[in-house]
Design a protein around this motif. Structure first.
Motif, mmCIF file in Angstrom:
data_model
loop_
_atom_site.group_PDB
_atom_site.id
_atom_site.type_symbol
_atom_site.label_atom_id
_atom_site.label_comp_id
_atom_site.label_asym_id
_atom_site.label_seq_id
_atom_site.Cartn_x
_atom_site.Cartn_y
_atom_site.Cartn_z
ATOM 1 N N ASN A 233 0.854 -1.181 0.000
ATOM 2 C CA ASN A 233 0.000 0.000 0.000
ATOM 3 C C ASN A 233 0.897 1.241 0.000
ATOM 4 N N ASP A 235 2.315 4.953 -0.249
ATOM 5 C CA ASP A 235 1.717 6.219 0.165
ATOM 6 C C ASP A 235 1.863 7.262 -0.946
ATOM 7 N N ALA A 236 1.293 8.443 -0.726
ATOM 8 C CA ALA A 236 1.288 9.496 -1.744
ATOM 9 C C ALA A 236 2.696 9.890 -2.156
ATOM 10 N N TYR A 239 4.141 7.572 -4.736
ATOM 11 C CA TYR A 239 3.582 7.827 -6.061
ATOM 12 C C TYR A 239 4.277 9.029 -6.700
ATOM 13 N N ILE A 261 -3.778 9.072 -10.375
ATOM 14 C CA ILE A 261 -4.141 7.989 -9.443
ATOM 15 C C ILE A 261 -3.896 8.456 -8.009
ATOM 16 N N ALA A 262 -2.729 9.099 -7.794
ATOM 17 C CA ALA A 262 -2.384 9.593 -6.453
ATOM 18 C C ALA A 262 -3.394 10.630 -5.979
ATOM 19 N N LYS A 263 -3.835 11.515 -6.892
ATOM 20 C CA LYS A 263 -4.806 12.559 -6.549
ATOM 21 C C LYS A 263 -6.135 11.947 -6.113
ATOM 22 N N ALA A 264 -6.536 10.900 -6.825
ATOM 23 C CA ALA A 264 -7.794 10.240 -6.487
ATOM 24 C C ALA A 264 -7.677 9.401 -5.214
ATOM 25 N N LYS A 265 -6.529 8.744 -5.080
ATOM 26 C CA LYS A 265 -6.321 7.836 -3.948
ATOM 27 C C LYS A 265 -6.007 8.586 -2.651
ATOM 28 N N PHE A 266 -5.330 9.727 -2.784
ATOM 29 C CA PHE A 266 -4.947 10.515 -1.600
ATOM 30 C C PHE A 266 -5.440 11.954 -1.775
ATOM 31 N N SER A 272 0.916 16.071 -4.624
ATOM 32 C CA SER A 272 0.587 15.393 -5.884
ATOM 33 C C SER A 272 -0.158 16.343 -6.817
#
Length: 419
Positions: A233, A235-236, A239, A261-266, A272
């Motif tokens: 998992n 972290d930001a 990414y 992806i990072a923006k959406a996930k974190f 990011s």
């Protein structure tokens, strides 16, 4: 009298023998070990001084091992190295004997129909010696690392045999040692061996992609970074690192995908969004950049300045003014407000900021002084304009100010020139 002297001599000899016997019964090494365990290092040192190194039963391997442990506990790592080395040499020549087995007392009557016999495992002297040496090499590697003897640290880990390979972190340590002495291929090899032995460990993959990135081997770095992210998992920040590697490898579209992806996930990661904004700016998409900066500023107010500047560039002044009002730094807030008023041709509002500019000593900046002078000029307050232009020291701005002064003269001579 003669008889009395003989009795005294016998008593004296007897006392001496008892004292000697008592002294031989004291295990100074065992006591020193306990004292070290309790953190009483000075007392342990005193106890070790009582050890008779000439005695027949002197255990050099044990003695130097304890000295090494004591030295390492007191941060005297050079001494620790010296003593562990002596302990290794002594262990190599030491003859290991099977421990004495204490048999249980046999009773006349025993419960149960069958009598169990004590069966002790077969003593393997070679195995015991091997284990002792491996442990000592582990101790030695730790002390070498502390004194920055990185090549010797890695070598000691190899000599530690099974113990030097029992944890993934030991391969990470090997790799770090090789990296520090610029043996880069050995560092990567150590991580590869570790990854093969511990396939579930992700830290080795992470370390590998950092190394590849430092070496400028971006394709290899990206491959390992993606493997790492598939297994853990991430972290930001990880990414972002991968995206930066993709930029270096000129894979901009791939970098954008990773950052999206990072923006959406974190969603709370400001970095990011800021990085993504900079990428879009390079692709000549300033409005998207402004949007990214604004949302980054919602998560981290330190980015408000960038968000205001970006909205000013795209002439989205309502958003720029709104964001400017939230800047906590009063000086930065004032400077950007000034720029916004100049952009919008609101010269009277610039003049209205004069007291605030003075209060924060911003008029010492020739650029801001010129902006105020220009605002006076555009507001037809020529005296105030000239007064401020005269205070400008910067060569380029001074040249510009001479043009304004010439225009002021024209306006004074013929007001129709300045309609």
């Amino acid at each position: 009298m003669k008889k009395f002297l003989q009795i005294l001599l016998l008593i004296s000899l007897s006392a001496s023998l008892v004292a000697k016997e008592k002294d031989t019964l004291v295990d100074h090494l065992a006591i020193a070990s306990l004292l070290i365990y309790d953190g009483k290092y000075d007392k342990a040192k005193d106890e070790l001084l009582l050890v008779d190194k000439k005695a027949d039963n002197f255990d050099a391997a044990k003695y130097y091992t304890i000295l090494g442990v004591l030295a390492s506990k007191t941060d005297d790592y050079k001494n620790a190295v010296s003593n562990y080395t002596k302990a290794i040499d002594a262990t190599k020549t030491k003859v290991f004997k099977a421990p004495k087995i204490v048999h249980k007392e046999k009773y006349l009557f025993s419960i149960g129909s069958s009598e169990k016999k004590d069966t002790a495992p077969e003593f393997d002297a070679a195995k015991v010696k091997k284990e002792k040496l491996e442990k000592l090499y582990m101790y030695l590697s730790q002390s070498y690392f502390k004194i920055k003897e990185y090549e010797k640290t890695a070598k000691s880990l190899d000599l530690a045999g099974d113990k030097g390979r029992e944890r993934a972190s030991l391969f990470a340590l090997r790799a770090e040692c090789y990296w520090k002495i610029k043996q880069y291929s050995n560092a990567i090899d150590a991580l590869n061996i570790g990854s093969n032995l511990f396939p579930k460990n992700t830290n080795l993959l992470k370390q590998k992609f950092y190394y590849f990135a430092d070496l400028g081997l971006y394709q290899a770095a990206i491959k390992n970074a993606k493997l790492y992210m598939d297994k853990t998992n991430a972290d930001a920040n990880e990414y972002i690192i991968l995206a930066q590697l993709l930029f270096e490898a000129k894979q901009v579209d791939e970098a954008i995908k990773i950052l999206e992806i990072a923006k959406a996930k974190f969603p709370s990661s400001a970095k990011s969004k800021i990085l993504l904004g900079h990428v879009y700016l390079k692709k000549d998409m300033p409005r998207t950049t402004a949007y990214m900066f604004k949302h980054a500023a919602y998560n981290d107010t330190s980015y408000l300045k960038d968000a205001v500047e970006m909205h000013r560039r795209i002439k989205d002044y309502p958003h720029a003014i709104f964001l400017n009002s939230q800047i906590p730094d009063k000086v930065e807030k004032l400077k950007q407000k000034l720029a916004l008023h100049i952009d919008r041709g609101e010269f009277a509002k610039v003049i209205g900021l004069k007291d605030a500019l003075n209060r924060y000593n911003l008029l010492k900046d020739d650029n801001i002084r010129y902006a105020l002078a220009y605002s006076y000029y555009m507001s037809k307050d020529y005296n105030s304009a000239e007064k401020n232009l005269k205070k400008i020291q910067d060569t380029d701005l001074f040249k510009k100010s001479t043009i304004i002064r010439a225009n002021i003269e024209k306006c004074r001579n013929n007001s129709m020139e300045c309609i």
